[in-house]
Design an enzyme around this catalytic site. Structure first.
Site, mmCIF file in Angstrom:
data_model
loop_
_atom_site.group_PDB
_atom_site.id
_atom_site.type_symbol
_atom_site.label_atom_id
_atom_site.label_comp_id
_atom_site.label_asym_id
_atom_site.label_seq_id
_atom_site.Cartn_x
_atom_site.Cartn_y
_atom_site.Cartn_z
ATOM 1 N N ARG A 59 9.824 25.091 52.324
ATOM 2 C CA ARG A 59 8.599 24.842 51.555
ATOM 3 C C ARG A 59 8.812 23.789 50.474
ATOM 4 N NH1 ARG A 59 7.541 29.902 48.964
ATOM 5 N NH2 ARG A 59 8.391 28.938 47.108
ATOM 6 N N ASP A 79 -9.685 8.881 43.135
ATOM 7 C CA ASP A 79 -9.632 8.995 44.593
ATOM 8 C C ASP A 79 -9.657 7.566 45.118
ATOM 9 O OD1 ASP A 79 -10.184 9.214 47.321
ATOM 10 O OD2 ASP A 79 -11.342 11.061 47.067
ATOM 11 N N LYS A 135 -7.245 9.133 56.382
ATOM 12 C CA LYS A 135 -7.984 7.920 56.699
ATOM 13 C C LYS A 135 -7.013 6.803 57.083
ATOM 14 C CE LYS A 135 -11.385 10.558 55.671
ATOM 15 N NZ LYS A 135 -11.900 10.795 54.348
HETATM 16 C C1 LIG Z 1 -12.202 12.094 53.748
HETATM 17 C C2 LIG Z 1 -12.094 11.986 52.290
HETATM 18 C C3 LIG Z 1 -11.475 12.974 51.532
HETATM 19 C C4 LIG Z 1 -10.980 14.253 52.147
HETATM 20 O O1 LIG Z 1 -9.986 14.108 53.108
HETATM 21 P P1 LIG Z 1 -9.773 15.290 54.161
HETATM 22 O O2 LIG Z 1 -8.465 15.047 54.774
HETATM 23 O O3 LIG Z 1 -10.926 15.216 55.127
HETATM 24 O O4 LIG Z 1 -9.809 16.584 53.375
HETATM 25 C C5 LIG Z 1 -11.377 12.799 50.181
HETATM 26 N N1 LIG Z 1 -11.870 11.693 49.573
HETATM 27 C C6 LIG Z 1 -12.464 10.715 50.266
HETATM 28 C C7 LIG Z 1 -12.975 9.518 49.554
HETATM 29 C C8 LIG Z 1 -12.611 10.838 51.646
HETATM 30 O O5 LIG Z 1 -13.237 9.867 52.323
#
Ligand SMILES: *Cc1c(COP(=O)(O)O)cnc(C)c1O
Length: 396
Positions: A62, A187, A212
């Site tokens: 972990r 983010d 992404k």
């Molecule tokens: C897709 C996304 C997330 C979340 O990612 P997941 O892996 O789907 O939880 C967070 N912030 C942004 C800007 C996103 O496009």
């Protein structure tokens, strides 16, 4: 001597090179180019003394293994930070980053254009633990000072904004926060550290939905949180105390994505801009929301702060019935209808921010569509969209 750069935060090579060599150590992988997938919970010690001293490089599954650590090291180099932790999804990266800097009684400033599920972290989870959230206009800039309270502990940004692509004045907000010792988070999924380096702008915590562009192949969920020296200790401790781990297979896929990220993003940028310009010239389109287009409201900030644009943007159609928008999207063959983005394939979704934005009003003037431009040939994508517009015309 290992043929690898081992330097942290002092890049010996250009970023494209670092993406290729970072976090790999073939000498310790039996000569194999890639760090292998190491599976395991228990790590054995040779003696009681070694066990009790936690002397080994790894102590427990972990707590990390060569696969996850290799990815963390490569990302630390890319972000230019004190360290990176991995989480099982982008959304968990958002929630763990927030939990690592906030406590009961604290106040959070959250951008109104945040990824929608991020709002639920605030409105449902943080609220339950006595943390209050105020949403702010993404265009607020230095005026964010007017929203600060004595207990404001963190400011969260996302730039450009989810779906509507507003560019924030990150340096102006960071300057206000720094004066009061307030923690800043961003983010940075849209730009990735290749096109915007949050820590260079003074942001404390940089978050990526690695799902992404890091993964890049629509085959995993993973999140990354990078912290500067001021906050990394707290981040690492919270992440460890909560018992967050990622599967080694997912870390492996993310590391594989990292190797090609620069070339993929360059193509996403080029093709995205080509399609954005083509859409801007279509009679059916009211506006294209893409910060790299010169007439976009966010263009000057984008040009000042970003090194590039990824393949995700939106456009607004002139008013047509919902059936025409649906017909347009249903007609598309190369653009899949689906959430998420950042993979090799093109996607399109209709969207409406009206139901959930609270600090700003979403009034685009027509139906809104978000597209992700993948790695297909742009002439093929344009032909696909042209077919879609023909269908739209028959339903308008
Ligand atoms: C897709 C996304 C997330 C979340 O990612 P997941 O892996 O789907 O939880 C967070 N912030 C942004 C800007 C996103 O496009």
């Amino acid at each position: 001597m290992a043929k690898q750069s081992k330097s942290k935060n002092s890049p010996a090579y250009a970023v494209e090179t670092e993406l290729v060599i970072g976090g790999r150590d073939p000498q310790h992988s039996y000569g194999f180019v890639n760090t292998p997938i190491v599976r395991g919970s228990t790590v054995l010690s040779q003696t009681v003394a070694e066990l009790e001293a936690h002397a080994g490089r790894y102590t427990y599954g972990r707590r990390g293994n060569p696969t996850t650590e290799g990815l963390e090291d490569a990302l630390t180099q890319l972000e230019g930070s004190a360290g990176v932790v991995l989480t099982p999804s982008g959304l968990s990266a958002v929630s763990i980053a927030l939990l690592s800097v906030l406590g009961s009684g604290d106040h959070l400033l959250m951008v109104d254009t945040a990824y929608q599920p991020t709002r639920r972290v605030c409105d449902v989870v943080l609220k339950r633990y006595g943390i209050e959230t105020t949403y702010y206009d993404p265009l607020i800039g230095a005026d964010i000072a007017g929203l600060l309270r004595p207990n404001t502990r963190a400011i969260f940004m996302e730039s450009p904004g989810s779906q509507s692509l507003e560019v924030q004045d990150v340096p102006a907000i960071v300057a206000v926060a720094a004066e009061r010792g307030i923690c800043t988070l961003i983010d940075n999924t849209w730009a990735t550290p290749l096109f915007f380096r949050p820590h260079d702008a003074g942001v404390d915590l940089s978050i990526q939905a690695g799902t992404k562009y890091l993964g890049g192949h629509s085959d995993l969920n993973i999140g990354t949180i990078s912290g500067n020296a001021r906050v990394f200790g707290r981040l690492k401790a919270t992440h460890g105390d909560l018992g967050i781990t990622v599967a080694p297979e997912d870390a492996y896929l993310a590391a594989r994505g990292l190797r090609t990220m620069a070339v993929r993003l360059a193509r996403h940028q080029e093709s995205g801009l080509a399609i954005a310009r083509w859409l801007a010239g279509r009679a059916e389109v009211l506006r294209v929301l893409h910060p790299a287009l010169p007439d976009d409201p966010g263009h000057s900030l984008w040009k000042r702060d970003f090194k590039g644009a990824s393949g995700l943007f939106s456009f607004i159609l002139k008013p047509v019935p919902k059936a025409a928008v649906d017909g347009f999207l249903d007609e598309l063959e190369l653009f899949g209808l689906g959430f998420s983005w950042g993979g090799f394939e093109s996607l399109a979704i209709p969207f409406d921010c009206t139901p959930y934005r609270t600090a700003t009003r979403w009034q685009p003037g027509g139906p809104a569509i978000r597209v992700h431009i993948g790695l297909e040939n742009t002439d093929d994508l344009i032909a696909d969209l042209t077919r879609g517009f023909a269908r739209l015309a028959t339903l308008s």
